[in-house]
Design a protein around this motif. Structure first.
Motif, short mmCIF file in Angstrom:
data_model
loop_
_atom_site.label_atom_id
_atom_site.label_comp_id
_atom_site.label_asym_id
_atom_site.label_seq_id
_atom_site.Cartn_x
_atom_site.Cartn_y
_atom_site.Cartn_z
N TYR B 94 -9.92 -6.77 4.81
CA TYR B 94 -8.58 -7.07 5.33
C TYR B 94 -7.84 -8.05 4.43
O TYR B 94 -6.66 -7.87 4.13
CB TYR B 94 -8.70 -7.65 6.74
N LEU B 95 -8.55 -9.07 3.99
CA LEU B 95 -7.93 -10.11 3.16
C LEU B 95 -8.14 -9.81 1.68
O LEU B 95 -8.46 -10.70 0.89
CB LEU B 95 -8.50 -11.48 3.53
N ASP B 96 -7.93 -8.59 1.32
CA ASP B 96 -8.12 -8.13 -0.05
C ASP B 96 -6.75 -7.94 -0.71
O ASP B 96 -5.81 -7.47 -0.07
CB ASP B 96 -8.87 -6.79 -0.01
N PRO B 97 -6.64 -8.32 -2.01
CA PRO B 97 -5.35 -8.13 -2.69
C PRO B 97 -4.82 -6.70 -2.59
O PRO B 97 -3.61 -6.50 -2.49
CB PRO B 97 -5.68 -8.50 -4.14
N ALA B 98 -5.71 -5.72 -2.59
CA ALA B 98 -5.26 -4.33 -2.49
C ALA B 98 -4.58 -4.07 -1.15
O ALA B 98 -3.57 -3.35 -1.08
CB ALA B 98 -6.44 -3.37 -2.68
N HIS B 99 -5.13 -4.66 -0.09
CA HIS B 99 -4.50 -4.51 1.23
C HIS B 99 -3.18 -5.27 1.27
O HIS B 99 -2.19 -4.77 1.79
CB HIS B 99 -5.44 -4.98 2.34
N ARG B 100 -3.20 -6.48 0.70
CA ARG B 100 -1.95 -7.26 0.64
C ARG B 100 -0.84 -6.46 -0.02
O ARG B 100 0.30 -6.47 0.44
CB ARG B 100 -2.21 -8.54 -0.16
N ASP B 101 -1.16 -5.75 -1.09
CA ASP B 101 -0.13 -5.03 -1.84
C ASP B 101 0.21 -3.67 -1.22
O ASP B 101 1.13 -2.99 -1.68
CB ASP B 101 -0.59 -4.81 -3.29
N ASN B 102 -0.51 -3.29 -0.20
CA ASN B 102 -0.28 -1.99 0.42
C ASN B 102 0.42 -2.13 1.78
O ASN B 102 -0.10 -1.74 2.82
CB ASN B 102 -1.61 -1.25 0.59
N LEU B 103 1.63 -2.66 1.72
CA LEU B 103 2.40 -2.86 2.95
C LEU B 103 2.62 -1.53 3.66
O LEU B 103 2.42 -1.40 4.87
CB LEU B 103 3.76 -3.49 2.60
N ARG B 104 3.02 -0.54 2.89
CA ARG B 104 3.37 0.78 3.41
C ARG B 104 2.20 1.49 4.11
O ARG B 104 2.41 2.31 5.01
CB ARG B 104 3.85 1.62 2.23
N GLY B 105 0.98 1.20 3.66
CA GLY B 105 -0.17 1.91 4.22
C GLY B 105 -1.13 1.00 4.97
O GLY B 105 -2.10 1.47 5.55
N GLY B 106 -0.85 -0.29 4.98
CA GLY B 106 -1.80 -1.25 5.55
C GLY B 106 -1.64 -1.51 7.03
O GLY B 106 -1.01 -0.74 7.75
N CYS B 107 -2.20 -2.63 7.46
CA CYS B 107 -2.22 -2.99 8.88
C CYS B 107 -0.81 -3.05 9.48
O CYS B 107 0.06 -3.78 9.01
CB CYS B 107 -2.87 -4.36 9.05
N VAL B 108 -0.62 -2.27 10.52
CA VAL B 108 0.71 -2.16 11.14
C VAL B 108 1.07 -3.45 11.89
O VAL B 108 2.25 -3.81 12.01
CB VAL B 108 0.77 -0.92 12.06
N MET B 109 0.05 -4.15 12.37
CA MET B 109 0.31 -5.42 13.07
C MET B 109 0.88 -6.45 12.08
O MET B 109 1.90 -7.08 12.36
CB MET B 109 -0.97 -5.95 13.70
N ALA B 110 0.26 -6.57 10.91
CA ALA B 110 0.74 -7.54 9.92
C ALA B 110 2.13 -7.17 9.41
O ALA B 110 2.95 -8.04 9.15
CB ALA B 110 -0.24 -7.62 8.74
N ALA B 111 2.40 -5.89 9.30
CA ALA B 111 3.69 -5.45 8.77
C ALA B 111 4.83 -5.69 9.74
O ALA B 111 5.97 -5.87 9.34
CB ALA B 111 3.63 -3.97 8.39
N LEU B 112 4.53 -5.70 11.03
CA LEU B 112 5.61 -5.71 12.03
C LEU B 112 5.46 -6.79 13.09
O LEU B 112 6.26 -6.86 14.03
CB LEU B 112 5.69 -4.33 12.69
N ALA B 113 4.46 -7.66 12.93
CA ALA B 113 4.10 -8.60 14.00
C ALA B 113 5.25 -9.47 14.48
O ALA B 113 5.40 -9.68 15.69
CB ALA B 113 2.95 -9.49 13.55
N SER B 114 6.05 -9.98 13.57
CA SER B 114 7.04 -10.94 14.06
C SER B 114 8.24 -10.26 14.73
O SER B 114 9.12 -10.93 15.26
CB SER B 114 7.47 -11.95 12.98
N ASP B 115 8.24 -8.93 14.75
CA ASP B 115 9.24 -8.22 15.56
C ASP B 115 8.75 -7.94 16.98
O ASP B 115 9.54 -7.51 17.83
CB ASP B 115 9.63 -6.88 14.91
N MET B 116 7.47 -8.18 17.23
CA MET B 116 6.91 -7.88 18.56
C MET B 116 7.60 -8.63 19.70
O MET B 116 7.89 -8.04 20.74
CB MET B 116 5.40 -8.16 18.59
N PRO B 117 7.89 -9.93 19.53
CA PRO B 117 8.57 -10.63 20.62
C PRO B 117 9.92 -10.01 20.97
O PRO B 117 10.43 -10.22 22.06
CB PRO B 117 8.79 -12.05 20.07
N ARG B 118 10.48 -9.26 20.02
CA ARG B 118 11.79 -8.64 20.24
C ARG B 118 11.67 -7.18 20.64
O ARG B 118 12.68 -6.51 20.84
CB ARG B 118 12.63 -8.78 18.96
N ALA B 119 10.42 -6.68 20.73
CA ALA B 119 10.22 -5.26 21.09
C ALA B 119 10.32 -5.07 22.60
O ALA B 119 10.28 -6.04 23.36
CB ALA B 119 8.87 -4.79 20.57
#
Lengths: 193, 193
Positions: B94-119
DNA sequence: TGTACATCAGTGAACGCGCGTTCACTGATGTAC
DNA sequence: TGTACATCAGTGAACGCGCGTTCACTGATGTAC
């Protein structure tokens, strides 16, 4: 020369920045609008471009300024508790239900963090600069690598915990998450600062 | 009765959901558009509403499905390492540079988490349900309170670490953050699962 | 089997709306004399 | 001191644009007979 003094213009600019802080945190980058921000500031749309070149420029200034304030407040806590209790004290106030429920007035990083990868270079640079400064302070100004490492891990747990607690629907689960993170910080980071 | 079999329609729906996962993660809730998602799926705009009632409904389905997949993949890691190494192994990937650089294909929670309070409520409920399920699995199905508490803290550090690493401008700082969180997880959570 | 018809997933143009931004204007104040 | 003028922060209507959504249409296929 001017109708108003430079001081007056600066005051208005600050009013816009403070309104923007509220609007961006509560509605997100795209959800916050310039008409909405100006209305919150008690002004009308048209005047915006007398103060900022674009929405992005306002965001950058708002983000840097608000982030710095919030880090400075955390740093100030250091004077109020014994050294070894500083990090837990920061966590107590950060991972508090009142902060969780205060999206509009709370930590700007937690409110907007997942938009950072999509922000422009200037904003990301400001973000990094403020984060590095705060991390140095958490590590107490030493260059001790393990203190810095702990400081990063500490911040990660606080940020992730607050964001998860804010995202879930039930207050019970949210409280569980906050409690768990506060406890982990007490257990693992109490003696390290 | 229908031109195509029900199976065909389901296939198209899945294609849209997968395209939406890429678009929402890389561009955010507001940045991703229905025309853009349909194009990524190899379709045209007009057909969208044969499959979903609204952008919000698509988001909800995309979010739940992608989150579940990603948690299931982390859970599957358990079979591949000794029990006490499971959490660190999850953190390594999870905490791998490859995952960090893969926004488009990576963890959906990390990519969108701070929009959750507004969902909307539905999306937040799905988020909570999947998070609770994953937390139970991390705590190994026990009802041990401290195992659950550790599981929350573990997730918080992973989420916060990835989000911070993705937000800063320089790769060096990003790596420092990832390293620090992996190390803290090794130090504090190795024996607990 | 062959054929006429019904179905409906998918098309692409169009709609109304609200956004970020622009612009001609206003009017309270500082300055020049 | 008093007065005419210049300045520019702030106004509010307008602009073009791209969004989410709607809609009349198409045409490949399944079904009825």
């Amino acid at each position: 020369m001017a109708r108003y003094t430079a001081e007056h213009k600066d005051t208005t600019r600050e009013k816009i920045v403070r309104a923007a802080a509220k609007e961006f945190r509560s509605k997100g980058w795209a959800g916050a609008t310039i008409p909405g921000i100006m209305e919150t500031a008690g002004l009308t749309v048209g005047g915006f471009y007398k103060h900022f070149e674009s929405k992005a420029e306002l965001f950058e200034e708002m983000f840097g300024q608000t982030l710095r304030n919030s880090f400075d407040r955390a740093t100030a806590l250091k004077e109020q508790v014994p050294d070894q209790d500083w990090w837990p004290a920061v966590a107590e106030s950060y991972l508090d239900p009142a902060h969780r429920d205060n999206l509009r007035g709370g930590c700007v990083m937690a409110a907007l963090a997942s938009d950072m990868p999509r922000a422009d270079r200037e904003t990301r640079t400001v973000f990094e600069k403020e984060l590095l400064r705060y991390t140095d302070q958490l590590a107490d100004g030493t260059t001790d690598t393990s203190a810095h490492s702990d400081a990063w891990a500490f911040q990660a747990m606080m940020l992730g915990g607050l964001i998860m607690a804010r995202g879930v629907e039930s207050e019970q689960t949210a409280n569980e998450i906050l409690d768990a993170c506060r406890r982990a910080i007490r257990d693992h980071f109490q003696q390290e600062a």
